[in-house]
Design an enzyme around this catalytic site. Structure first.
Site: not given
Ligand code: ZN
Length: 745
Positions: A533, A530, A526-527
């Site tokens: 991104h 980011h 998940h992290e």
């Protein structure tokens, strides 16, 4: 980037967020105005700023970042006492820059106003970045008073920028410019962002309203800081001591080792300590056979910030809600929630609530089934108990074993932190052609932090740096999050990004591989989503770069990345046994898949109850609120299952009360997950599955690289060829698919 500074208090606090469905990104999608900045090389002929009180020569925080990769943060030179003078000088410099832009004799243009603002504030950006890192990861006793002192000053500074009348007039003139159609779409959107952010921050108010607004913002900034420091204090000061072998019953070796380590650092050698953080409490609640100790640990954890005394947050919450309600009214909005949701995908609190309520019913129904399963198992074991909240994780784990023959501890043997990190690098290579290479010699703020250079696998072109700070320690916020130290941009010169991932893994014995749970592995992906991104960003202007997107869109790329963990490609290569090196057996993978929606009632309800309470608190208007009573009443109306507690009870809800960032915004994870699930199905439907090159390219082109240069709804449509539907989310969570679609604008 600038926007970060205007919401400084919010950004600094970083909501300490926890596992899978609510880890945080520390680039707030706050919509306050971009502030102003440094005299970087600029085509303008503005006079140089007056000499500041402190200079880069005597305060390294003020200096331009030097060294390789376009400069790196000077973490090795930071002294806590330098923060205050550095912030003061940087704020003064930024205000002077804003004044120069505001008082430019030339008629307002995109270049001399919007682009000039994008060029400004760079010193403050650098100082603020390091300050924010200290706040979230190095919050020592000597740092905390400085943070408390600076928070209202930073809020006041932000207001001075947005309340600068000549500056707003110029932005307004540019926004209404007849030339607009000749600009790039990115320039048009950036101008719209500046304009609406200034208006939303009160640029149009009369002087007395502006002055009141500024007072409110400063008071809030101080309250946010106190709130976060109180939670941190309860997490640090309170713990459960385990005295003997009998107290350790049921705990696997890795938890014992972590607890022994924690006891050492509390100067309690020979004992074991369960600290008051999620990464420590949740495994304990899952495995401890000692029901009395489970209850003790559970009560300690869910009462953070709610213990009376010096660190109690209830009165602070009442004050925050009152001030927020007053501010919303001043700004012309019905409630704080209406103000906060205006610039989001959801647009209104009603649409967000509509989605939450649609998911609540099947989730609460699922909880009944889960509790029945657990109660039956407890009865069968002759436990003679009724399932209580401190039993949920414990019996859920037993049901998981019984029903799916899936033992989390067995899975864990295959989940080594270092191997999974290689796994996420490999995924980034397959999806985005990124290559990660460890670098040495780059300063770090703590020896635990390691740094990698990211390059293009084919061309070798430098893309950015990735800092990884994996372990829990005193003074670090709990949970996991991503942070952008520097945003990608290229409107003057090519500036590459620097991002970090932060987690709270409990360090085991030195020299032994750190084994993590499936949930924690999910969090890593998940992290890293980011981070990708941020790293994929390909824009011109920093205010629309990377993760600076709408708050209810920002969790979409990160939640999407979680899907790659369970792909066979990753599991076979990187989920290997820590002793034998054997890949995770297919029978275990099959069981993981079969159990994918297991306990989803619990997960959805503990999350949604928090999200709904958050929204209702901010829809309540300006009546005085007693947080405990409001929480109880709202949950009763909702029909909260008695066996579950909110994931973040109000007195510890850092997302919501450590800053404005996720206030009336915790729903964002669910909103984003509608997109996530729908986008994951785009991969599942593709010939190449999760590694389909065509879909990956569309993902990069329309979502990961575009930052906030386009409307996210439009970006999603480009990626998927249609609007998102809720169906995939319901399938993903194992709930019945309703006939309705996601609410339309
Ligand atoms: Zn996140």
């Amino acid at each position: 980037m600038r926007r970060k500074l205007l919401t400084f208090a919010a950004a600094l606090m970083i909501a300490a967020c926890a596992t899978t469905n609510d880890n945080d990104v520390n680039t707030t999608t706050e919509t306050a105005a971009p502030a102003a900045a440094e005299a970087a090389p600029t085509p303008e002929s503005a006079p140089p700023p007056p000499p500041p009180a402190a200079t880069a020569a005597d305060n390294p925080l003020l200096a331009t970042w030097t060294g390789p990769y376009g400069g790196v943060p000077p973490f090795d030179q930071v002294k806590v006492e330098q923060f205050k003078p550095a912030l003061e000088v940087a704020m003064a410099e930024n205000l002077a820059e804003a004044d120069r832009i505001a008082n430019d004799p030339a008629p307002p243009t995109f270049e001399n106003t919007i682009a000039a603002l994008e060029r400004s504030g760079r010193t403050l950006d650098r100082v603020g970045t390091v300050f924010g890192i200290w706040s979230s990861t190095m919050s020592t006793d000597d740092f905390q008073p400085i943070e408390l002192e600076m928070a209202p000053k930073l809020a006041e500074f932000s207001d001075k920028i947005t309340q600068n009348i000549p500056l707003f007039r110029r932005i307004e003139t540019v926004y209404n410019s007849p030339d607009k159609s000749s600009w790039t779409p990115e320039q048009q959107r950036l101008t719209w962002i500046y304009y609406t952010n200034f208006v939303r921050s009160g640029a149009r108010l009369d002087d007395s309203a502006k002055s009141r607004l500024s007072t409110i913002n400063q008071q809030l900034a101080e309250l946010y800081t106190k709130f976060a420091q109180n939670v941190l204090a309860d997490e640090k000061d309170l713990y459960v001591v385990l005295d003997s072998e009998a107290d350790l019953a049921g705990l696997p070796e890795s938890i014992r080792a972590g607890a022994a380590g924690a006891a050492e650092s509390k100067k309690l050698p020979g004992k074991w300590v369960i600290t008051n953080t999620r990464s420590s409490i949740e495994p304990f609640l899952t495995y401890s056979d000692r029901r009395d100790l489970r209850e003790k640990a559970w009560r300690m954890f869910v009462n953070r910030g709610d213990n009376g005394g010096a660190h109690d947050n209830n009165a602070i919450i009442t004050d925050i809600l009152r001030l927020r309600a007053e501010r919303a009214k001043l700004l012309g909005y019905a409630t704080h929630a209406h103000w906060r949701l205006e610039n989001t995908m959801a647009k209104t609190p009603e649409r967000a609530l509509e989605l939450m309520e649609a998911v609540w019913k099947p989730a609460a129904a699922r909880v009944k089934e889960e509790v029945a399963d657990m109660q039956a198992l407890a009865n069968k074991e002759g436990a003679k108990i009724t399932i209580e909240p401190w039993d949920y994780r414990y019996y859920a784990e037993k049901v998981r074993k019984a029903k799916y023959d899936l033992d989390q501890n067995e899975v864990k043997q295959y989940l080594q932190l270092d191997k999974l990190r290689e796994g996420i690098f490999w995924v980034a290579g397959e999806l985005f052609n990124f290559k990660f290479t460890p670098v040495s010699g780059v300063p770090v703020y703590h020896p635990d932090v390691k740094v990698w250079e990211v390059t293009d696998r084919t061309s070798g072109k430098h893309i950015g740096l990735w800092y990884f700070d994996p372990y829990a320690r005193a003074g670090k916020q709990s949970g996991a999050w991503m942070n952008a130290y520097r945003s990608q941009q290229r409107f003057d010169t090519d500036i590459t990004t620097i991002v970090s991932n932060n987690a709270n893994f409990v360090q085991g014995k030195p020299g032994e591989p750190l084994l993590i749970s499936w949930d924690d592995a999910n969090t890593m992906f998940h992290e890293f989503g980011h981070a990708l991104h941020g790293l994929s960003s390909n824009v011109n202007y920093p205010s629309v770069s990377g993760t600076a997107v709408f708050r209810d869109y920002v969790e979409f790329p990160s939640q999407l990345l979680e899907h790659w963990l369970s792909t066979p490609e990753v599991l076979q290569r990187f989920a290997v046994h820590y002793k034998t090196g054997e890949p995770i057996p297919q029978r275990l993978v099959d069981r993981i898949e079969r159990a994918a929606t297991f306990n989803e009632g619990f997960r959805t309800v503990e999350y949604l109850s928090s999200a709904i309470v958050d929204m209702k608190l901010h829809l309540a208007g300006d009546r005085p609120i007693d947080p405990d009573a409001f929480e109880r009443q709202t949950l009763a109306e909702l029909g909260m299952p008695r066996e579950i507690v909110m994931r973040h009870r109000t007195p510890q809800f850092l997302h919501v009360f450590a800053g404005d960032g996720y206030s009336a915004g915790y729903y964002s994870y669910l909103w984003s997950d509608v997109l996530t699930a729908d986008a994951a199905e785009a991969f599942e439907e593709a010939p190449g599955g999760f590694y389909d090159k065509g879909v990956a390219q569309r993902l990069r082109d329309s979502i990961f690289s575009v930052g906030n240069t386009i409307d996210p709804a439009e970006g999603y449509r480009q990626f998927r060829g249609r609007d998102p539907k809720i169906d995939a989310l319901m399938r993903k969570r194992g709930f019945p698919v309703p006939r309705t679609v996601m609410p339309k604008k």
